[in-house]
Scaffold this motif. Structure first.
Motif, short mmCIF file in Angstrom:
data_model
loop_
_atom_site.label_atom_id
_atom_site.label_comp_id
_atom_site.label_asym_id
_atom_site.label_seq_id
_atom_site.Cartn_x
_atom_site.Cartn_y
_atom_site.Cartn_z
N MET A 139 0.84 -1.19 0.00
CA MET A 139 0.00 0.00 0.00
C MET A 139 0.88 1.25 0.00
SD MET A 139 -3.10 1.05 -0.04
CE MET A 139 -4.01 2.57 0.24
N ASP A 140 0.71 2.08 -1.01
CA ASP A 140 1.48 3.32 -1.13
C ASP A 140 0.69 4.44 -0.48
OD1 ASP A 140 3.14 5.35 -1.79
OD2 ASP A 140 2.63 5.37 -3.92
N TYR A 141 1.27 5.03 0.57
CA TYR A 141 0.57 6.11 1.29
C TYR A 141 0.98 7.49 0.81
CZ TYR A 141 -1.17 2.62 4.53
OH TYR A 141 -1.81 1.53 5.08
N ALA A 142 1.61 7.57 -0.36
CA ALA A 142 2.01 8.87 -0.92
C ALA A 142 0.82 9.81 -1.12
CB ALA A 142 2.75 8.66 -2.24
N PRO A 143 -0.36 9.32 -1.58
CA PRO A 143 -1.49 10.23 -1.74
C PRO A 143 -1.89 10.93 -0.43
CG PRO A 143 -1.90 8.23 -2.95
CD PRO A 143 -0.65 7.99 -2.15
N LEU A 144 -1.74 10.24 0.71
CA LEU A 144 -2.06 10.85 2.00
C LEU A 144 -1.11 12.01 2.28
CD1 LEU A 144 -3.47 10.96 4.76
CD2 LEU A 144 -1.87 9.19 5.54
N TRP A 145 0.18 11.77 2.09
CA TRP A 145 1.17 12.82 2.34
C TRP A 145 0.99 13.98 1.38
CZ3 TRP A 145 4.03 15.66 5.05
CH2 TRP A 145 5.12 16.35 4.54
N ILE A 146 0.74 13.69 0.10
CA ILE A 146 0.55 14.75 -0.89
C ILE A 146 -0.68 15.58 -0.56
CG2 ILE A 146 0.02 15.20 -3.32
CD1 ILE A 146 1.70 12.71 -4.01
N SER A 147 -1.77 14.91 -0.18
CA SER A 147 -3.00 15.62 0.16
C SER A 147 -2.82 16.51 1.38
CB SER A 147 -4.14 14.63 0.42
OG SER A 147 -4.51 13.95 -0.74
N VAL A 148 -2.17 15.97 2.41
CA VAL A 148 -2.00 16.73 3.66
C VAL A 148 -1.09 17.94 3.45
CG1 VAL A 148 -1.04 16.64 5.99
CG2 VAL A 148 -2.48 14.78 5.17
N LYS A 149 0.06 17.74 2.80
CA LYS A 149 0.96 18.88 2.62
C LYS A 149 0.38 19.90 1.65
CE LYS A 149 4.03 17.06 -1.04
NZ LYS A 149 5.44 16.78 -1.40
N THR A 150 -0.39 19.45 0.66
CA THR A 150 -1.07 20.39 -0.25
C THR A 150 -2.10 21.21 0.51
OG1 THR A 150 -0.76 18.94 -2.16
CG2 THR A 150 -2.52 20.58 -2.30
N ALA A 151 -2.91 20.53 1.34
CA ALA A 151 -3.95 21.21 2.09
C ALA A 151 -3.36 22.19 3.10
CB ALA A 151 -4.84 20.20 2.80
N ILE A 152 -2.26 21.79 3.76
CA ILE A 152 -1.64 22.67 4.76
C ILE A 152 -1.09 23.93 4.11
CG2 ILE A 152 0.32 22.90 6.33
CD1 ILE A 152 -0.10 19.98 7.12
N LEU A 153 -0.33 23.78 3.02
CA LEU A 153 0.26 24.95 2.37
C LEU A 153 -0.80 25.85 1.77
CD1 LEU A 153 2.70 26.55 1.49
CD2 LEU A 153 2.90 25.07 -0.53
N SER A 154 -1.77 25.26 1.08
CA SER A 154 -2.82 26.07 0.47
C SER A 154 -3.66 26.79 1.52
CB SER A 154 -3.72 25.20 -0.41
OG SER A 154 -4.42 24.23 0.37
N THR A 155 -3.90 26.13 2.66
CA THR A 155 -4.68 26.75 3.72
C THR A 155 -3.91 27.89 4.37
OG1 THR A 155 -5.79 24.64 4.17
CG2 THR A 155 -5.95 26.33 5.86
N MET A 156 -2.61 27.74 4.52
CA MET A 156 -1.79 28.82 5.07
C MET A 156 -1.86 30.07 4.18
SD MET A 156 1.59 26.73 6.38
CE MET A 156 2.50 28.25 6.65
N ILE A 157 -1.75 29.86 2.88
CA ILE A 157 -1.82 30.98 1.94
C ILE A 157 -3.22 31.58 1.94
CG2 ILE A 157 -1.65 31.63 -0.49
CD1 ILE A 157 0.47 29.41 -0.79
N THR A 158 -4.23 30.71 1.90
CA THR A 158 -5.61 31.18 1.90
C THR A 158 -5.94 31.93 3.18
OG1 THR A 158 -6.26 29.29 0.54
CG2 THR A 158 -8.02 30.43 1.70
N PHE A 159 -5.36 31.49 4.29
CA PHE A 159 -5.62 32.12 5.58
C PHE A 159 -5.22 33.60 5.57
CE2 PHE A 159 -3.97 33.24 9.84
CZ PHE A 159 -5.14 33.11 10.57
N PHE A 160 -3.99 33.87 5.20
CA PHE A 160 -3.50 35.26 5.23
C PHE A 160 -4.13 36.12 4.13
CE2 PHE A 160 -0.04 32.91 7.37
CZ PHE A 160 0.01 33.63 8.55
N VAL A 161 -4.18 35.58 2.92
CA VAL A 161 -4.77 36.34 1.82
C VAL A 161 -6.27 36.55 2.05
CG1 VAL A 161 -5.23 36.34 -0.66
CG2 VAL A 161 -3.04 35.52 0.19
N GLY A 162 -6.92 35.51 2.55
CA GLY A 162 -8.36 35.60 2.79
C GLY A 162 -8.72 36.63 3.84
N ILE A 163 -7.95 36.71 4.91
CA ILE A 163 -8.22 37.70 5.95
C ILE A 163 -8.09 39.12 5.40
CG2 ILE A 163 -7.32 38.70 8.09
CD1 ILE A 163 -6.73 35.90 9.06
#
Length: 224
Positions: free
Chosen positions: A1-25
């Motif tokens: 079982m390759d868990y790469a999709p989990l890591w890719i999803s989590v790091k993508t969501a974290i980085l995008s949310t950080m950017i969205t957080f500051f820009v969105g505010i």
């Protein structure tokens, strides 16, 4: 079982949310205080990714970042390409999750009593201090709610990611993509496993959001 999709999803969501957080505010606060004639049009543009199908959003991103797109041509000057890269998954996540942060945070800013802001100006506070000392703390419950919703939307993104980033195992294949292609290939057990993981992550986010809301209500009760 390759868990790469989990890591890719989590790091993508974290980085995008950080950017969205500051820009969105910043954009939400600006729009909450903006009274120009074009307010409705600007608000519609910021909200549009929430209404459009994700594949349509992905198509527009493809036009912008593709080899013949304006941003794509600019990046070619630096021998760089966004299409079918991990950066593309982040861009797709930012675009589709931004409206969640924007709408929730803007509503929180608009609910602030204008008399409080007027009193702060009367006492001599400049706009920057009013923003981070008064507006941000008062709107914090809405900001946190928008943050959680943005993260949940980013980690579940499928259509736009497939259009601009593709399904490259170990590089751009997120959990939603892994579910789709596993089910399409007949590997239902693998698809079910990814479904369970996403459901658990979503449930944890909901529990954290509810916990935060309870804390805020208790603090407001003590202050009153």
């Amino acid at each position: 079982m390759d868990y790469a999709p989990l890591w890719i999803s989590v790091k993508t969501a974290i980085l995008s949310t950080m950017i969205t957080f500051f820009v969105g505010i910043l954009i939400s606060y600006w729009m909450a205080n903006f009274n120009g004639k074009a307010k409705g049009i600007i608000d519609g543009l910021f909200t549009l990714p929430l209404i459009l199908p994700p594949t349509v959003v992905g198509f527009f991103l493809l036009l912008l970042f593709g080899k013949n797109g304006p941003i794509g041509k600019l990046l070619e000057l630096f021998n760089t390409s966004i299409i079918f890269s991990w950066s593309a998954t982040v861009i797709a996540a930012i675009v589709v999750s931004f409206p969640m942060m924007y709408r929730t945070t803007r509503a929180a800013f608009e609910q602030i009593d204008i008399n409080i802001i007027s009193a702060a100006r009367t006492l001599g506070l400049n706009e920057f201090k009013i923003f981070y000392k008064i507006a941000i703390p008062l709107a914090m419950p809405g900001i946190i709610g928008g943050l959680v919703l943005s993260f949940a939307r980013a980690i579940g993104e499928f259509g736009a990611t497939l259009m601009i980033a593709g399904n490259i195992p170990g590089k751009t294949q997120t959990m939603p993509l892994a579910i789709f292609f596993a089910a399409e290939g007949g590997d239902m057990e693998k698809a079910l496993l990814w479904v369970i993981i996403i459901v658990l992550l979503s449930l944890i986010l909901i529990l954290l959001m509810n916990y935060w809301s309870e804390i805020q209500l208790k603090l407001m009760g003590r202050r009153s």
